[in-house]
Design a protein around this motif. Structure first.
Motif, PDB file in Angstrom:
ATOM      1  N   GLY A 237     -39.388  43.041  32.244  1.00 21.75           N
ATOM      2  CA  GLY A 237     -38.896  44.165  31.762  1.00 21.75           C
ATOM      3  C   GLY A 237     -39.619  44.706  30.551  1.00 21.75           C
ATOM      4  O   GLY A 237     -41.150  44.534  30.219  1.00 21.75           O
ATOM      5  N   ASP A 238     -38.909  45.014  29.531  1.00 18.44           N
ATOM      6  CA  ASP A 238     -39.539  44.989  28.222  1.00 18.44           C
ATOM      7  C   ASP A 238     -39.942  43.947  27.519  1.00 18.44           C
ATOM      8  O   ASP A 238     -39.314  42.856  27.395  1.00 18.44           O
ATOM      9  CB  ASP A 238     -38.159  45.751  27.285  1.00 18.44           C
ATOM     10  N   TRP A 239     -41.134  43.812  27.079  1.00 18.18           N
ATOM     11  CA  TRP A 239     -41.924  42.652  26.756  1.00 18.18           C
ATOM     12  C   TRP A 239     -42.169  42.503  25.119  1.00 18.18           C
ATOM     13  O   TRP A 239     -42.414  41.221  24.912  1.00 18.18           O
ATOM     14  CB  TRP A 239     -43.262  42.593  27.375  1.00 18.18           C
ATOM     15  N   TRP A 240     -41.616  43.322  24.733  1.00 19.14           N
ATOM     16  CA  TRP A 240     -42.086  43.386  22.972  1.00 19.14           C
ATOM     17  C   TRP A 240     -41.482  41.901  22.358  1.00 19.14           C
ATOM     18  O   TRP A 240     -42.443  41.248  21.784  1.00 19.14           O
ATOM     19  CB  TRP A 240     -41.479  44.280  22.353  1.00 19.14           C
ATOM     20  N   ASP A 241     -40.179  41.609  22.309  1.00 16.29           N
ATOM     21  CA  ASP A 241     -39.632  40.432  21.655  1.00 16.29           C
ATOM     22  C   ASP A 241     -39.516  39.175  22.343  1.00 16.29           C
ATOM     23  O   ASP A 241     -39.083  38.220  21.825  1.00 16.29           O
ATOM     24  CB  ASP A 241     -38.195  40.920  21.224  1.00 16.29           C
ATOM     25  N   GLU A 242     -40.278  39.149  23.617  1.00 14.40           N
ATOM     26  CA  GLU A 242     -40.028  38.102  24.572  1.00 14.40           C
ATOM     27  C   GLU A 242     -41.666  37.297  24.409  1.00 14.40           C
ATOM     28  O   GLU A 242     -41.812  36.210  25.281  1.00 14.40           O
ATOM     29  CB  GLU A 242     -39.720  38.393  25.946  1.00 14.40           C
ATOM     30  N   VAL A 243     -42.693  37.701  23.878  1.00 11.82           N
ATOM     31  CA  VAL A 243     -43.866  37.324  24.047  1.00 11.82           C
ATOM     32  C   VAL A 243     -44.124  35.879  23.525  1.00 11.82           C
ATOM     33  O   VAL A 243     -43.294  35.478  22.668  1.00 11.82           O
ATOM     34  CB  VAL A 243     -44.985  38.076  23.433  1.00 11.82           C
ATOM     35  N   GLY A 244     -44.936  35.119  24.107  1.00  8.77           N
ATOM     36  CA  GLY A 244     -44.875  33.844  23.559  1.00  8.77           C
ATOM     37  C   GLY A 244     -45.305  32.733  24.520  1.00  8.77           C
ATOM     38  O   GLY A 244     -46.019  31.437  24.289  1.00  8.77           O
ATOM     39  N   GLU A 245     -44.844  32.843  26.081  1.00  9.62           N
ATOM     40  CA  GLU A 245     -45.300  32.007  27.096  1.00  9.62           C
ATOM     41  C   GLU A 245     -46.124  32.416  27.782  1.00  9.62           C
ATOM     42  O   GLU A 245     -46.676  31.344  28.626  1.00  9.62           O
ATOM     43  CB  GLU A 245     -43.718  31.811  27.658  1.00  9.62           C
TER      44      GLU A 245
END
Length: 703
Positions: free
Chosen positions: A354-362
């Motif tokens: 879904g919305d990816w902005w605050d989940e980036v990193g993996e």
């Protein structure tokens, strides 16, 4: 008293060693030194080649304010020795200066480049004393007397060209007189001194978020100029001020006053400044930028991308907008291959359901977006003869990334004992070997599992003044991270020399030659209006080499032929960053895209050695007419745009072709020629465009 006179590659330098070993730089110019130009020689603290400030020492004389003049021990550093040698690059000077009180040494490096009127400078500080010293400022370049050539008042003859830069408004040069910047001469010339200055600084990790780390100083009377760039991916500072009768230019990396930086030097410790390049001209801005262009080509990492100038397709701009799916990608891959693109980059969103902005990193593929895996798409891209790429933002982790919740705080920037937030992301600290191991693992997986050969490396936060962890100051932590990031990047290219990595920071917010000496290509903007983008495109070779300057071209789904042409001309002399819903274009408009890319392929081997020219000067966003060209020996490739206004015909001076018999050809588009003519005396090219928002690409060749 002893003089060291240098003339190398069109640069005149004059150093003076006093009877007391006081070391001064009296002259740095494209014109010879004239003793009578110095009007204030009585001072024993002026004309210092190096300004260095240590905590706890008096700074006498002058009204300093926040100016970096009469630094201590800068004003009483003494000459010890120097070396003068040749290396593979050119002539190399190293001056050794010493402060008798602290036993702090400065080794000042000056590297010349064969046949180029530019030098690269950096200083190494070493504490050879018995006490800890706190370093809070040191110049990389310091020169007093920048206004001394000519007879006119400095208010009449001196101008400063400043490249303002911001999101969607990059490469926005403005020219200022000294009075316009609040530096009128209101004292007797020999006594001029004040508490203010002209200063431009960057504080943080976006090196170009407000200004490019460069500028140009012009003397209109003598036609001389200085151009400089600060080769650093973080905090930097330059200032022009007055000091006892003359103006000075001081250029540096971070400092305590403006960027919260200081460094404790224990006995035996050393610190090296960020490098600065400074060039001279006696012709003007265009000549200075041409010299800097050649210099930038010499200092960057040799790579195939800047030799081949392959065409990129990226699915973001005026296209998928960070919401890619397999279903949408297949027709775009087909269309990009059909028109002749050579890289195909899947932009943001490929890793999130879904919305990816605050989940980036993996950085794991989304099976919702790509049910058969991302490899299905990258393999399909390769089957169409293109190199696949993906978007990354590998210096951050989102606050809702599961991994960010599990790793310790020492992975991140911290201040006041807490992680630093910006735009719902944490800033990773590349001084931590666990962080670089994580980053290496991501790169390895993308290359090996997905077959990626192109990475768009984005960076969308500003962590501010730095990090307190494992640092003498927050600015020290920031500088350490930035240098560690560059070292990590060097390791990536050593392991994967054919990997292409694009430098993107919300578009063009890290256009600097610490980054661009490594990255082969730079995103110049997130500007999504092609009518404004021509200004960014035309001005971009001032900030970076044309073959590193990626310019979006994104024909709209609904538009006419002239809109396509305008979009394509934006990019055709630089690096084409193709986007737009190509699969949804009408056949005639798609054919215009292909025609442009075919022409680009036929001329790009010339473009990579061309030097920029601006017949109408640098562009403002309000200009009706805009023009930029690349001079390739006896051929000039010239882009001309007309926006909104009442002037259907415009004359473009081409002084390099003055008096020459020139053949003019409209290269693009083929469907519509526009009236134009060449006048060999005085060397002018006249173009008529009867409609608004039109553009054409011309080839002018000396017969």
């Amino acid at each position: 008293m002893e003089r060291i006179n240098i003339y190398e590659n069109g640069i005149y330098m004059v150093f003076e060693i006093g009877d007391d070993k006081c070391f001064k730089l009296l002259h740095f110019s494209a014109k010879p030194f004239r003793e009578e130009d110095i009007i204030a020689r009585s001072t024993d603290y002026g004309f210092r080649f190096v300004e260095i400030n240590l905590a706890g020492f008096d700074r006498p004389y002058e009204r300093h304010g926040n100016k970096y003049i009469v630094t201590a021990p800068g004003y009483h550093m003494r000459y010890e020795s120097h070396t003068d040698e040749q290396n593979d690059i050119g002539r190399k000077l190293v001056f050794t200066l010493m402060d008798e009180i602290t036993k702090v040494y400065v080794y000042s490096h000056i590297q010349f480049y064969k046949e180029l009127s530019v030098i690269r400078l950096w200083n190494e500080v070493k504490n050879c004393g018995d006490d800890v010293q706190t370093l809070d400022y040191i110049s990389s370049f310091n020169y007093e007397g920048i206004e001394k050539e000519g007879k006119l008042s400095r208010d009449e003859k001196m101008s400063v060209w400043v490249p303002h830069n911001s999101w969607q408004r990059e490469m926005n040069w403005k020219k200022y007189t000294l009075p316009e910047l609040g530096m009128e001469l209101v004292q007797p010339a020999k006594e001029q001194r004040s508490s203010n200055m002209i200063q431009f600084s960057n504080t943080g990790n976006w090196s170009a978020k407000e200004h490019l780390p460069m500028a140009y100083l012009e003397n209109s009377e003598t036609k001389t100029g200085l151009i400089w760039q600060i080769e650093h991916n973080g905090s930097w500072h330059w200032e022009i001020g007055d000091q006892n009768g003359h103006l000075y230019l001081a250029v540096s990396g971070p400092n305590e006053t403006y960027s919260h930086w200081f460094k404790n030097l224990n006995p035996g410790d050393s610190f090296t400044t960020v490098p600065v390049a400074v060039g001279v001209t006696e012709i003007g801005f265009e000549d200075a930028v041409g010299t800097l262009t050649d210099y930038r080509r010499r200092i960057r990492r040799p790579n195939a991308d800047n030799e081949n100038l392959r065409i990129i397709f990226n699915d973001y701009m005026n296209c998928l907008w960070g919401k890619p799916t397999a279903e949408q990608e297949f027709p775009l891959v087909d269309a990009a291959a059909e028109v002749g693109c050579e890289y195909f980059c899947i932009d943001a969103g490929w890793y999130a359901d879904g919305d990816w902005w605050d989940e980036v990193g993996e950085w794991q593929e989304s099976r919702k977006r790509f049910p058969n895996g991302l490899r299905e798409i990258t393999d399909y891209i390769r089957s169409k003869g293109m190199i696949p790429g993906v978007w990354l933002e590998l210096e951050v982790m989102g606050i809702n990334c599961n991994m960010a919740k599990k790793v310790p705080d020492d992975w991140f920037f911290t201040r006041h004992g807490k992680r630093v937030y910006d735009r719902s992301r944490y800033q990773l600290d590349y001084r931590n070997p666990e962080v670089t191991a994580y980053a290496n693992g991501v790169i390895d997986r993308l290359v090996k599992e997905y077959g990626v050969g192109y990475i768009k490396m984005d960076y969308n936060i500003e962590p501010g003044i730095g990090t307190e962890r494992n640092a003498d100051s927050v600015g020290d932590g920031m500088l350490g991270h930035e240098r560690a990031y560059l070292n990590w990047l060097d390791g990536v290219f050593a392991k994967y020399p054919e990997l292409i990595i694009e430098n993107c920071s919300s578009g063009g917010l890290r256009i600097d030659y610490a980054m661009l000496s490594r990255y082969s290509i730079q995103s110049t903007s997130d500007q999504d209006n092609y009518r404004y983008y021509c200004t960014i495109a035309a001005n971009s070779p001032s900030g970076l080499t044309p073959e590193q300057s990626a310019i979006w071209s994104y024909p709209l789904t609904e538009g006419d032929k002239e809109e396509v042409v305008f979009n394509m001309v934006n990019a055709m002399l630089l690096r084409i960053h193709q986007s737009g819903h190509l699969a949804n274009l009408s056949r005639s408009r798609k054919e215009l895209v292909k025609e442009a890319l075919d022409i680009y392929k036929s001329i790009r081997q010339e473009l990579k050695t061309g030097l920029p020219v601006w017949p109408l000067g640098l562009s403002d966003y309000s200009d009706e007419w805009v023009s930029f060209g690349l001079q390739c020996k006896e051929t000039l490739y010239l882009a001309v745009w007309r926006r909104e206004g009442n002037h259907h015909t415009h004359t473009l001076p081409i002084p390099s072709f003055n008096g020459k018999d020139v053949e003019v050809k409209c290269l693009y588009p083929s469907y519509s020629k526009v009236p134009c003519k060449w006048d060999s005396q005085p060397g002018e090219f006249e173009v008529t465009m009867n409609g608004e928002y039109m553009a054409r690409l011309f080839k002018l060749s000396i017969k």
